[in-house]
Design a protein around this motif. Structure first.
Motif, PDB file in Angstrom:
ATOM      1  N   GLU A  58       0.847  -1.190   0.000  1.00 14.45           N
ATOM      2  CA  GLU A  58       0.000   0.000   0.000  1.00 14.45           C
ATOM      3  C   GLU A  58       0.881   1.238   0.000  1.00 14.45           C
ATOM      4  O   GLU A  58       1.858   1.310   0.761  1.00 14.45           O
ATOM      5  N   PRO A  59       0.568   2.253  -0.857  1.00 20.02           N
ATOM      6  CA  PRO A  59       1.371   3.481  -0.864  1.00 20.02           C
ATOM      7  C   PRO A  59       1.276   4.217   0.473  1.00 20.02           C
ATOM      8  O   PRO A  59       0.210   4.289   1.075  1.00 20.02           O
ATOM      9  N   THR A  60       2.396   4.719   0.918  1.00 22.76           N
ATOM     10  CA  THR A  60       2.403   5.609   2.083  1.00 22.76           C
ATOM     11  C   THR A  60       1.912   6.987   1.635  1.00 22.76           C
ATOM     12  O   THR A  60       1.618   7.215   0.450  1.00 22.76           O
ATOM     13  N   ASP A  61       1.841   7.942   2.570  1.00 25.20           N
ATOM     14  CA  ASP A  61       1.460   9.311   2.183  1.00 25.20           C
ATOM     15  C   ASP A  61       2.440   9.857   1.155  1.00 25.20           C
ATOM     16  O   ASP A  61       2.039  10.492   0.165  1.00 25.20           O
ATOM     17  N   LEU A  62       3.728   9.613   1.405  1.00 24.88           N
ATOM     18  CA  LEU A  62       4.733  10.043   0.432  1.00 24.88           C
ATOM     19  C   LEU A  62       4.537   9.317  -0.886  1.00 24.88           C
ATOM     20  O   LEU A  62       4.686   9.916  -1.962  1.00 24.88           O
ATOM     21  N   GLY A  63       4.187   8.024  -0.795  1.00 28.28           N
ATOM     22  CA  GLY A  63       3.970   7.244  -2.011  1.00 28.28           C
ATOM     23  C   GLY A  63       2.818   7.774  -2.841  1.00 28.28           C
ATOM     24  O   GLY A  63       2.909   7.854  -4.072  1.00 28.28           O
TER      25      GLY A  63
END
Length: 356
Positions: A58-63
């Motif tokens: 799952e993408p992080t906030d940065l991702g």
């Protein structure tokens, strides 16, 4: 940051598939190689792009932020590749432009006809809206340029405006209209009858009309809604004017056939009643080859329209041999340079006598 385009595609693939294994399969590369590519990007950024989960990644906030920007960069790269491939021949591709209702009745149809004849395999989308909606779509990259009234947007800092010469508009009515042929008409006299508009009236024209309406002294004229009829299809308004005492504003070339047949007659003109259009583009977004070519056809059609208009003014306006234009206000060009515009000097027209 030295992240390569292929690495951006790798990160996007992981975000789209939600799983490194499936993303690697779609990219036709090994999972370890994909993991190393994404980790190299993370090292440059100094943060994690994905959080490992039991179901995948799952993408992080940065991702999320990185993927959003990466998509935009990849899309621009692909568009640039297509433009370069078709730049010389324009054998394929598409162009999206906008136009206000009045330009749609003047130079845009001829420009579209010539573009379609010259580049039959390039698809064209022509959106007809008011200036503010066209500006919104230009900023949203839905269109690459538009032609419209520019007096309300000439100070916007992110756009460039290429001025198109002003064209005088005449207030016209049907043959036999009660005001036809009357001398020394005041603009306020026209408010005894319905007035129609093909587009939303800009303040530079609306204000003199409002002032004239206040001068009428007639309660009925003061209470009359202005414009009484608003429709962005010129042929529909023309039909209404031919069948009623409604008065509308129009350029002469647009109603040439009705003038020649005697169905319509000019009733009045004003020095400030003229078009003020320009070709509007984004400073930060260079035109594609197809849009640049369409712009050339717009300017070519504009030159021919001016030539036709000059001939009609010579016939339908007295004082043809005299100087008709004077400098108007000088609006700021969006690029920071003044654009000199000419304001047509238009006097009350008359229909020529039979022996002229």
């Amino acid at each position: 940051m030295s992240t390569e385009l292929r690495q951006l595609r790798h990160v996007i693939a992981v975000a789209d598939h939600g799983n490194f294994a499936r993303a690697a399969e779609a990219l036709r590369m090994s999972q370890p190689a994909l993991s190393r590519s994404v980790q190299a990007v993370e090292r440059e950024l100094g943060g994690r792009l994905f959080q490992r989960t039991p179901s995948g990644a799952e993408p992080t906030d940065l991702g999320h932020l990185f993927v959003l920007r990466a998509r935009h960069i990849v899309q621009m790269s692909e568009e640039l590749g297509l433009e370069m491939a078709h730049n010389s021949s324009l054998r394929t591709g598409h162009v999206a432009i906008g136009g206000a209702p009045y330009p749609l009745q003047t130079t845009l149809p001829q420009a579209l006809t010539r573009f379609a004849a010259a580049h039959p395999e390039v698809s064209v989308r022509l959106i007809v809206r008011e200036w503010d909606e066209l500006l919104r779509r230009l900023r949203g990259r839905e269109i690459e340029l538009f032609v419209a009234e520019t007096s309300m947007i000439e100070h916007e800092s992110d756009i460039s405006i290429e001025a198109i010469g002003p064209h005088p508009m005449f207030l016209v009515g049907r043959a036999g209209h009660p005001l036809a042929g009357r001398d020394a008409l005041d603009l306020s006299d026209l408010f005894e009858y319905p007035l129609a508009a093909i587009t939303r009236i800009p303040p530079r024209i609306l204000e003199p009309f409002r002032a004239a309406q206040r001068r009428t002294g007639s309660p009925a004229a003061m209470a009359r809604r202005f414009p009484a009829i608003e429709c962005n299809i010129h042929t529909v308004l023309t039909q209404v004017v031919l069948g009623t005492d409604t008065i509308m504003a129009s350029t002469l070339p647009r109603i040439r056939a009705e003038l020649e047949s005697g169905q319509l007659v000019p009733i009045k003109s004003e020095p400030w009643l003229f078009t003020l259009y320009g070709i509007v583009t984004l400073k930060s977004h260079p035109l594609s080859a197809a849009s640049a070519r369409f712009r050339e056809f717009i300017l070519e059609s504009e030159r021919e329209f001016c030539h036709e208009e000059k001939a009609l003014l010579a016939r339908w306006q007295p004082g043809a041999g005299q100087e008709r234009s004077r400098s108007a206000r000088t609006p700021r060009h969006a690029a920071g340079r003044p654009v000199q515009r000419k304001r047509p000097k238009v006097v009350t027209p008359r229909r020529p006598a039979a022996d002229e």
